[in-house]
Design a protein around this motif. Structure first.
Motif, PDB file in Angstrom:
ATOM      1  N   GLU A 293       0.835  -1.162   0.099  1.00  0.00           N
ATOM      2  CA  GLU A 293      -0.046  -0.051  -0.038  1.00  0.00           C
ATOM      3  C   GLU A 293       0.883   1.261  -0.080  1.00  0.00           C
ATOM      4  OE1 GLU A 293      -2.741  -0.542   3.240  1.00  0.00           O
ATOM      5  OE2 GLU A 293      -3.362  -2.494   2.563  1.00  0.00           O
ATOM      6  N   GLU A 294       1.963   1.259   0.547  1.00  0.00           N
ATOM      7  CA  GLU A 294       2.853   2.492   0.625  1.00  0.00           C
ATOM      8  C   GLU A 294       3.433   2.623  -0.672  1.00  0.00           C
ATOM      9  OE1 GLU A 294       4.488   5.685   1.460  1.00  0.00           O
ATOM     10  OE2 GLU A 294       3.744   4.470   3.302  1.00  0.00           O
ATOM     11  N   ILE A 295       3.556   1.356  -1.671  1.00  0.00           N
ATOM     12  CA  ILE A 295       4.383   1.451  -3.088  1.00  0.00           C
ATOM     13  C   ILE A 295       3.154   2.298  -3.777  1.00  0.00           C
ATOM     14  CG2 ILE A 295       4.645  -0.008  -4.908  1.00  0.00           C
ATOM     15  CD1 ILE A 295       6.369  -1.929  -3.296  1.00  0.00           C
ATOM     16  N   GLY A 296       1.656   1.988  -3.408  1.00  0.00           N
ATOM     17  CA  GLY A 296       0.696   2.569  -4.174  1.00  0.00           C
ATOM     18  C   GLY A 296      -0.413   2.182  -4.531  1.00  0.00           C
ATOM     19  N   VAL A 297      -0.569   0.932  -4.073  1.00  0.00           N
ATOM     20  CA  VAL A 297      -1.940   0.487  -4.181  1.00  0.00           C
ATOM     21  C   VAL A 297      -2.962   0.799  -3.176  1.00  0.00           C
ATOM     22  CG1 VAL A 297      -1.332  -1.588  -5.730  1.00  0.00           C
ATOM     23  CG2 VAL A 297      -1.442  -1.914  -3.328  1.00  0.00           C
ATOM     24  N   GLU A 298      -4.145   0.787  -3.105  1.00  0.00           N
ATOM     25  CA  GLU A 298      -5.210   1.315  -2.343  1.00  0.00           C
ATOM     26  C   GLU A 298      -5.302   0.107  -0.922  1.00  0.00           C
ATOM     27  OE1 GLU A 298      -9.655   2.825  -1.129  1.00  0.00           O
ATOM     28  OE2 GLU A 298      -9.137   2.234  -3.306  1.00  0.00           O
ATOM     29  N   LYS A 299      -5.289  -1.037  -1.531  1.00  0.00           N
ATOM     30  CA  LYS A 299      -5.559  -2.270  -0.577  1.00  0.00           C
ATOM     31  C   LYS A 299      -4.826  -3.288  -1.292  1.00  0.00           C
ATOM     32  CE  LYS A 299      -7.919  -1.454   3.269  1.00  0.00           C
ATOM     33  NZ  LYS A 299      -7.421  -1.641   4.509  1.00  0.00           N
ATOM     34  N   ALA A 300      -4.026  -4.176  -0.431  1.00  0.00           N
ATOM     35  CA  ALA A 300      -3.544  -5.454  -1.273  1.00  0.00           C
ATOM     36  C   ALA A 300      -4.643  -6.103  -1.873  1.00  0.00           C
ATOM     37  CB  ALA A 300      -2.744  -6.193   0.031  1.00  0.00           C
ATOM     38  N   ALA A 302      -5.710  -4.978  -4.847  1.00  0.00           N
ATOM     39  CA  ALA A 302      -5.981  -4.193  -5.864  1.00  0.00           C
ATOM     40  C   ALA A 302      -5.079  -4.131  -7.167  1.00  0.00           C
ATOM     41  CB  ALA A 302      -5.988  -2.662  -5.355  1.00  0.00           C
ATOM     42  N   PRO A 303      -5.880  -3.872  -8.348  1.00  0.00           N
ATOM     43  CA  PRO A 303      -5.213  -4.010  -9.526  1.00  0.00           C
ATOM     44  C   PRO A 303      -3.656  -3.257  -9.413  1.00  0.00           C
ATOM     45  CG  PRO A 303      -7.327  -3.405 -10.069  1.00  0.00           C
ATOM     46  CD  PRO A 303      -7.246  -3.446  -8.708  1.00  0.00           C
ATOM     47  N   GLY A 304      -2.647  -3.926  -9.694  1.00  0.00           N
ATOM     48  CA  GLY A 304      -1.107  -3.549  -9.805  1.00  0.00           C
ATOM     49  C   GLY A 304      -0.329  -4.061  -8.370  1.00  0.00           C
ATOM     50  N   SER A 346      -7.286  -6.577   4.194  1.00  0.00           N
ATOM     51  CA  SER A 346      -7.716  -6.549   2.820  1.00  0.00           C
ATOM     52  C   SER A 346      -8.607  -7.515   2.361  1.00  0.00           C
ATOM     53  CB  SER A 346      -6.429  -6.796   2.083  1.00  0.00           C
ATOM     54  OG  SER A 346      -5.593  -5.596   2.121  1.00  0.00           O
ATOM     55  N   VAL A 347      -8.742  -8.858   3.075  1.00  0.00           N
ATOM     56  CA  VAL A 347      -9.714  -9.845   2.979  1.00  0.00           C
ATOM     57  C   VAL A 347     -10.923  -9.276   3.406  1.00  0.00           C
ATOM     58  CG1 VAL A 347     -10.228 -12.095   3.725  1.00  0.00           C
ATOM     59  CG2 VAL A 347      -8.075 -11.790   2.954  1.00  0.00           C
ATOM     60  N   GLU A 348     -10.945  -8.741   4.566  1.00  0.00           N
ATOM     61  CA  GLU A 348     -12.242  -8.469   5.192  1.00  0.00           C
ATOM     62  C   GLU A 348     -12.804  -6.932   4.343  1.00  0.00           C
ATOM     63  OE1 GLU A 348     -10.995  -7.499   9.257  1.00  0.00           O
ATOM     64  OE2 GLU A 348     -11.599  -9.414   9.926  1.00  0.00           O
ATOM     65  N   ALA A 349     -11.911  -6.312   3.691  1.00  0.00           N
ATOM     66  CA  ALA A 349     -12.433  -5.235   2.694  1.00  0.00           C
ATOM     67  C   ALA A 349     -13.206  -5.710   1.583  1.00  0.00           C
ATOM     68  CB  ALA A 349     -11.468  -4.109   2.592  1.00  0.00           C
ATOM     69  N   GLY A 350     -12.703  -7.089   1.285  1.00  0.00           N
ATOM     70  CA  GLY A 350     -13.097  -7.420  -0.094  1.00  0.00           C
ATOM     71  C   GLY A 350     -12.216  -7.382  -1.161  1.00  0.00           C
ATOM     72  N   ALA A 351     -10.913  -6.974  -0.755  1.00  0.00           N
ATOM     73  CA  ALA A 351     -10.042  -6.584  -2.097  1.00  0.00           C
ATOM     74  C   ALA A 351      -9.057  -7.847  -2.253  1.00  0.00           C
ATOM     75  CB  ALA A 351      -8.992  -5.521  -1.407  1.00  0.00           C
ATOM     76  N   LEU A 352      -9.027  -8.901  -1.310  1.00  0.00           N
ATOM     77  CA  LEU A 352      -8.025  -9.753  -1.693  1.00  0.00           C
ATOM     78  C   LEU A 352      -8.858 -11.081  -1.574  1.00  0.00           C
ATOM     79  CD1 LEU A 352      -4.989 -10.193  -2.004  1.00  0.00           C
ATOM     80  CD2 LEU A 352      -5.063 -10.486   0.708  1.00  0.00           C
ATOM     81  N   THR A 353      -8.929 -12.028  -2.782  1.00  0.00           N
ATOM     82  CA  THR A 353      -9.250 -13.154  -2.731  1.00  0.00           C
ATOM     83  C   THR A 353      -8.251 -14.406  -2.892  1.00  0.00           C
ATOM     84  OG1 THR A 353      -9.492 -13.251  -4.848  1.00  0.00           O
ATOM     85  CG2 THR A 353     -11.408 -12.500  -3.824  1.00  0.00           C
ATOM     86  N   LEU A 357      -4.548 -13.961  -4.317  1.00  0.00           N
ATOM     87  CA  LEU A 357      -3.549 -14.507  -3.753  1.00  0.00           C
ATOM     88  C   LEU A 357      -2.570 -15.504  -4.580  1.00  0.00           C
ATOM     89  CD1 LEU A 357      -5.019 -15.194  -0.355  1.00  0.00           C
ATOM     90  CD2 LEU A 357      -2.809 -13.606  -0.650  1.00  0.00           C
ATOM     91  N   GLU A 358      -3.401 -16.229  -5.276  1.00  0.00           N
ATOM     92  CA  GLU A 358      -2.794 -17.141  -6.068  1.00  0.00           C
ATOM     93  C   GLU A 358      -1.740 -16.683  -7.243  1.00  0.00           C
ATOM     94  OE1 GLU A 358      -4.278 -20.301  -9.671  1.00  0.00           O
ATOM     95  OE2 GLU A 358      -4.434 -21.017  -7.469  1.00  0.00           O
ATOM     96  N   ALA A 359      -2.355 -15.607  -7.840  1.00  0.00           N
ATOM     97  CA  ALA A 359      -1.590 -14.772  -8.854  1.00  0.00           C
ATOM     98  C   ALA A 359      -0.224 -14.037  -8.270  1.00  0.00           C
ATOM     99  CB  ALA A 359      -2.428 -13.524  -9.479  1.00  0.00           C
ATOM    100  N   MET A 360      -0.575 -13.703  -6.958  1.00  0.00           N
ATOM    101  CA  MET A 360       0.686 -13.079  -6.430  1.00  0.00           C
ATOM    102  C   MET A 360       1.733 -13.999  -6.082  1.00  0.00           C
ATOM    103  SD  MET A 360      -1.586 -10.711  -3.823  1.00  0.00           S
ATOM    104  CE  MET A 360      -0.344 -10.207  -2.616  1.00  0.00           C
TER     105      MET A 360
END
Length: 454
Positions: A293-300, A302-304, A346-353, A357-360
Motif C-alpha cells: 500500500e505504501e508503494i501505491g495500491v489502495e489495498k493489497a 487491488a490492480p497493480g 484486505s480480505v475483510e474489505a473484499g480486496a483480496l481473494t 493470492l494465487e496470482a501473487m
C-alpha cells in the motif's frame, strides 16, 4: 567498520519499526541415528537432538541481550523423517512414535518449533513415504512443536498427483484431528514444490540430505523497516523506490549476518545461510500488505498488487545478496494471511481473494500461506488448490507452497484465532465448482519442456 550512526539506525529499527531476527535454526542430520529397532531409533534421535541443540536457547538469549536485537524463535530442523524411520517403521503408528520423540526433544531443549517430519515425494512415493504421510494427522494432533512438510513436485520431475490427491485428504483429516483447537494442526503442515534444503522457516523446514552434520541458519525479517523507509520517498520514481528497498534490505541482512556468525561461533556449528524474508507478524506496523500500500495500491489485492509485490521481492533479494555471500532458503516477501494484519484487513474489505493470492504467489517467496477456509471444503478441492500452486512453482522454476486450514465448524463470515505469530484470520471462500475428475487421475504431471537442462 560499524560506526555510531549505523548503531543508532539499527536501534531505531528495533524499537520503532519491528526489526527482528525471526529465528536461529539448527539443522541436524539424523542419518547416524538410523536403526532397525524402533525403540533404539527413538533413543538415538532424542540423544542426538538434545546433545547438539542443548545450548541453542541460552546462546540465542545471550546474543539477544548483547546485540539488543529481538530473536523471536529458536528452532530445530532435522533430516526428513520418512528416510530416517524407513528401516524401523512398519506402520503409520510407528512413525507417530518418532513424532512424539521429536516433540519430547524440542521441549527438553526449549525451542519453539521442530521441523522435519517430512517426506520428499516429487516423483513417486515409497511405502515408507506413504506411511509417514498417512501418520501426519495423528502426529500433529499428538504433539505441540513438531512441524510437517511434504515436497510433491519440482521443475525437474513434475508433480506427483498421487501425493497431491492423498494430501488433500490428509489436510482434512488433520483439521478433524485438531478440531478442538480450531484445526490448528493444519498450520503446522505445508505442501511444497521445489522445496529448498536450507529453509529455517516453519512449517516447511527440514535438514536437507546435501547438508553437513549440523548447520546454523538464520531467518531475518523486517517489513516495518521497509515500510518506514518507503514512507520517506512517497511519490518518487520507480528507480528511487527500488534503490530504497535494496539499501534497506542490505541493512537488515547485515544484522542477520552478525547474529548468524556469533551464533555459529558460540555453538561451534558451521554457519549455513541467511534467509532474508519479509515475514510479517500480526503486530500493527509489521505487514507486507502495508508495504504494498505504501508503494501505491489502495489495498493489497487491488490492480497493480502483483506488480508491486514482484518489484518488492526482487529488490529485497538484490539488497540481501550484496550483504551476505550465503543468502538462501526462501528469501523474499511472504504473504501469509493470518500472520499479516494488513492482509487480514484486505480480505475483510473484499480486496483480496484466494484467486488474487494465487496470482501473487507467481512472484513472491512461497505461496498460499496460512489461509483459513470453510471446514466443509472437500478434500478434492483442497487437492486441486494444491495442484494449482505446485504448477506455478514447477513451471516458473521457483519454490511454492500451500498451507490451508479448513476450520471445522466454521464458514465464510466467521473468523478464527490461532494466537502468537500465527495470528487470526477470516474464513475465505473457495471456488465451489468441482475438480475431482482431474484430481482422481493417477500418476504425475510431467516436467515442463524447459526442465531438460544438464
Amino acid at each position: 567498520m560499524i560506526n555510531i550512526l549505523e548503531v543508532e539506525e539499527t536501534n531505531r529499527m528495533v524499537s520503532d519499526e519491528n526489526l527482528d531476527v525471526r529465528t536461529i535454526t539448527i539443522g541436524i542430520s539424523l542419518f547416524d541415528c538410523i536403526d532397525s529397532d524402533l525403540d533404539k531409533l527413538n533413543e538415538n534421535i532424542y540423544k542426538k537432538i538434545t546433545t547438539v541443540a542443548k545450548d541453542l536457547v541460552p546462546v540465542g538469549d545471550k546474543i539477544e541481550k548483547e546485540f539488543g536485537i529481538p530473536i523471536v524463535h529458536k528452532r530445530i530442523s532435522v533430516t526428513p523423517i520418512a528416510m530416517i524411520g524407513a528401516a524401523a517403521c512398519h506402520s503409520p503408528k510407528d512413525y507417530v512414535t518418532i513424532a512424539k520423540t521429536l516433540d519430547k526433544a524440542a521441549k527438553k531443549v526449549g525451542v519453539n518449533f521442530l521441523g522435519g517430519y517430512s517426506a520428499i515425494v516429487s516423483k513417486g512415493m515409497t511405502t515408507q513415504d506413504k506411511m509417514l504421510i498417512e501418520s501426519i494427522p495423528e502426529a500433529l494432533s499428538s504433539t505441540d512443536f513438531v512441524c510437517s512438510s511434504v515436497n510433491v513436485g519440482s521443475t525437474k520431475t513434475g508433480i506427483n498427483m498421487d501425493a497431491v490427491r492423498l494430501l488433500g485428504q490428509i489436510v482434512k483429516d488433520t483439521a478433524l484431528a485438531t478440531e478442538e483447537n480450531d484445526s490448528l494442526g493444519c498450520a503446522k503442515l505445508v505442501v511444497f514444490c521445489n522445496a529448498p534444503d536450507d529453509n529455517p522457516f516453519m512449517a516447511g523446514a527440514f535438514h536437507g540430505v546435501s547438508e553437513a552434520d549440523a548447520i546454523i541458519n538464520v531467518g531475518v525479517s523486517g517489513p516495518g523497516v521497509v515500510k518506514t523507509a518507503l514512507s520517506h520517498v512517497r511519490g518518487e520514481s520507480f528507480e528511487v523506490l527500488c534503490e530504497t528497498i535494496k539499501k534497506t534490505a542490505f541493512k537488515i541482512t547485515r544484522v542477520g549476518q552478525a547474529v548468524a556468525k556469533e551464533a555459529s561461533r558460540m555453538l561451534h556449528i558451521p554457519f549455513g545461510i541467511i534467509d532474508l524474508s519479509l515475514a510479517p507478524t500480526p503486530a500493527v506496523g509489521d505487514s507486507v500488505a502495508d508495504i504494498l500500500e505504501e508503494i501505491g495500491v489502495e489495498k493489497a489485492g487491488a490492480p497493480g498488487t502483483t506488480a508491486a509485490l514482484a518489484l518488492l521481492n526482487d529488490q529485497v533479494k538484490k539488497g540481501g545478496i550484496m550483504a551476505s555471500s550465503y543468502v538462501g532458503g526462501l528469501s523474499g516477501a511472504f504473504i501469509p494471511v493470518s500472520e499479516d494484519q494488513g492482509m487480514i484487513d484486505s480480505v475483510e474489505a473484499g480486496a483480496l481473494t484466494i484467486e488474487k493470492l494465487e496470482a501473487m504467489t507467481c512472484v513472491c517467496s512461497v505461496g498460499l500461506d496460512m489461509i483459513a477456509i470453510p471446514g466443509d471444503t472437500k478434500a478434492t478441492t483442497i487437492s486441486g488448490i494444491i495442484a494449482d500452486e505446485m504448477a506455478i512453482g514447477m513451471v516458473n522454476q521457483k519454490t511454492t507452497a500451500v498451507r490451508l486450514i479448513p476450520v471445522i465448524g466454521k464458514t465464510v463470515g466467521d473468523s478464527v484465532e490461532f494466537g502468537g505469530l500465527l495470528g487470526h484470520a477470516p474464513i475465505m471462500p473457495v471456488n465451489q465448482f468441482d475438480c475431482q475428475d482431474f484430481v482422481n487421475r493417477k500418476g504425475r504431471i510431467p516436467a515442463p519442456i524447459h526442465s531438460f537442462k544438464n
